[in-house]
Design a protein around this motif. Sequence first.
Motif, PDB file in Angstrom:
ATOM      1  N   UNK A 104       0.724  -1.482   0.069  1.00 38.69           N
ATOM      2  CA  UNK A 104       0.271   0.376   0.281  1.00 38.69           C
ATOM      3  C   UNK A 104       1.045   1.025  -0.270  1.00 38.69           C
ATOM      4  N   UNK A 105       2.130   1.042   0.788  1.00 42.13           N
ATOM      5  CA  UNK A 105       2.882   2.479   0.973  1.00 42.13           C
ATOM      6  C   UNK A 105       3.444   2.819  -0.431  1.00 42.13           C
ATOM      7  N   UNK A 106       3.453   1.302  -1.364  1.00 43.65           N
ATOM      8  CA  UNK A 106       4.487   1.448  -2.777  1.00 43.65           C
ATOM      9  C   UNK A 106       3.060   1.868  -3.198  1.00 43.65           C
ATOM     10  N   UNK A 107       1.994   1.816  -3.415  1.00 42.49           N
ATOM     11  CA  UNK A 107       0.944   2.150  -4.317  1.00 42.49           C
ATOM     12  C   UNK A 107       0.649   3.483  -4.030  1.00 42.49           C
ATOM     13  N   UNK A 108       0.529   4.082  -2.783  1.00 40.78           N
ATOM     14  CA  UNK A 108       0.316   4.939  -2.988  1.00 40.78           C
ATOM     15  C   UNK A 108       1.576   5.961  -3.380  1.00 40.78           C
ATOM     16  N   UNK A 109       2.961   5.609  -3.385  1.00 39.32           N
ATOM     17  CA  UNK A 109       3.907   6.438  -3.622  1.00 39.32           C
ATOM     18  C   UNK A 109       3.828   6.766  -5.145  1.00 39.32           C
ATOM     19  N   UNK A 110       3.120   6.025  -5.832  1.00 41.70           N
ATOM     20  CA  UNK A 110       3.050   5.727  -7.602  1.00 41.70           C
ATOM     21  C   UNK A 110       1.941   6.592  -7.392  1.00 41.70           C
ATOM     22  N   UNK A 111       0.819   6.055  -6.530  1.00 38.54           N
ATOM     23  CA  UNK A 111      -0.704   7.112  -7.517  1.00 38.54           C
ATOM     24  C   UNK A 111       0.050   9.137  -6.832  1.00 38.54           C
ATOM     25  N   UNK A 112       0.476   9.027  -5.617  1.00 40.21           N
ATOM     26  CA  UNK A 112       0.450  10.630  -5.279  1.00 40.21           C
ATOM     27  C   UNK A 112       2.051  10.797  -5.208  1.00 40.21           C
ATOM     28  N   UNK A 113       2.411  11.097  -5.481  1.00 44.83           N
ATOM     29  CA  UNK A 113       3.943  10.882  -5.537  1.00 44.83           C
ATOM     30  C   UNK A 113       4.293  12.563  -4.891  1.00 44.83           C
ATOM     31  N   UNK A 114       4.128  13.260  -5.116  1.00 44.69           N
ATOM     32  CA  UNK A 114       3.953  14.493  -4.225  1.00 44.69           C
ATOM     33  C   UNK A 114       3.991  14.052  -2.753  1.00 44.69           C
ATOM     34  N   UNK A 115       2.391  13.425  -2.314  1.00 41.14           N
ATOM     35  CA  UNK A 115       2.386  13.554  -0.637  1.00 41.14           C
ATOM     36  C   UNK A 115       3.047  12.289  -0.160  1.00 41.14           C
ATOM     37  N   UNK A 116       3.806  11.066  -1.441  1.00 39.35           N
ATOM     38  CA  UNK A 116       3.545  10.052  -0.143  1.00 39.35           C
ATOM     39  C   UNK A 116       4.992   9.405  -0.635  1.00 39.35           C
ATOM     40  N   UNK A 117       5.406   9.640  -1.564  1.00 39.33           N
ATOM     41  CA  UNK A 117       6.932   9.017  -1.771  1.00 39.33           C
ATOM     42  C   UNK A 117       7.950   9.878  -1.024  1.00 39.33           C
ATOM     43  N   UNK A 118       9.302   9.070  -1.127  1.00 42.53           N
ATOM     44  CA  UNK A 118       9.900   9.483  -0.551  1.00 42.53           C
ATOM     45  C   UNK A 118      11.196  10.491  -1.123  1.00 42.53           C
ATOM     46  N   UNK A 119      11.073  12.016   0.221  1.00 41.63           N
ATOM     47  CA  UNK A 119      12.141  12.783  -0.575  1.00 41.63           C
ATOM     48  C   UNK A 119      13.671  12.460  -0.965  1.00 41.63           C
ATOM     49  N   UNK A 120      13.779  13.610  -1.412  1.00 38.35           N
ATOM     50  CA  UNK A 120      15.218  12.980  -2.671  1.00 38.35           C
ATOM     51  C   UNK A 120      16.503  14.085  -2.126  1.00 38.35           C
ATOM     52  N   UNK A 121      16.472  14.187  -0.402  1.00 44.35           N
ATOM     53  CA  UNK A 121      17.595  15.606  -0.382  1.00 44.35           C
ATOM     54  C   UNK A 121      18.597  15.173  -1.001  1.00 44.35           C
ATOM     55  N   UNK A 122      19.454  17.070  -1.957  1.00 43.44           N
ATOM     56  CA  UNK A 122      20.249  17.343  -2.129  1.00 43.44           C
ATOM     57  C   UNK A 122      21.225  17.805  -2.109  1.00 43.44           C
ATOM     58  N   UNK A 123      22.221  17.051  -1.921  1.00 42.34           N
ATOM     59  CA  UNK A 123      23.796  17.329  -1.160  1.00 42.34           C
ATOM     60  C   UNK A 123      24.699  17.591  -1.892  1.00 42.34           C
TER      61      UNK A 123
END
Length: 159
Positions: A104-123
Amino acid sequence: MAGRKFRRMVMKHLEDLGGTDYVLDYIGDGGTVKALSEKTNCSRSFLSRVLNGTPEYRAALDEGRRILADKMADDSLAMVDDLAGKEDLTSQDVQLAKERISVRKWMSALNHPDRFAPKKEEVTINIGQLHLGALKKIKAEMLDVTPVAEAIEGNTSDE
C-alpha cells in the motif's frame, strides 16, 4: 473506421455510467482500469488509451488515483490498529500485515508521489572549497616559529 465506432461506443457506455464523476469515484474507491474495462466490454489497454487520450477523463483518472492513495494510507493505519487489538497475535500475522502495508505504501507513492513518495535530499559538495577551507584551517593552527630579531640579539651574549 471500425475502431472509431467502437471508441464512441465505449465513450457512450462511460457517459451512461456517469462519465468523469463515475471514473473518479470508481478509481478513488479502489477500482481498477481492468475491472472498469470489463464493465465497458473492452480490453484494458483500449480503455486505458481512451481514458488517457481524453483530457477530462485523464484528469478524473489522476484525481481518482490521488484519492486512492489517501485511502490506502488510511487502510494501512487501520491494519496496524487491528493488529494492536488482536488477542492471539502470531508472527505470521505481523509479517502478512507488514507486507500488505508495504504494498500500500508503494502504491500510494506511485499514485500520489507529491505526498507519499520519499523525498530525496540533495547535497552539493565543492571539493575545491573543502580543500581551500582545510588549508586555511591548517594555516591558522600552525605555530609561528619565525625567529624574532630581538630574541636573536638577546641570546648572543658576550659576557
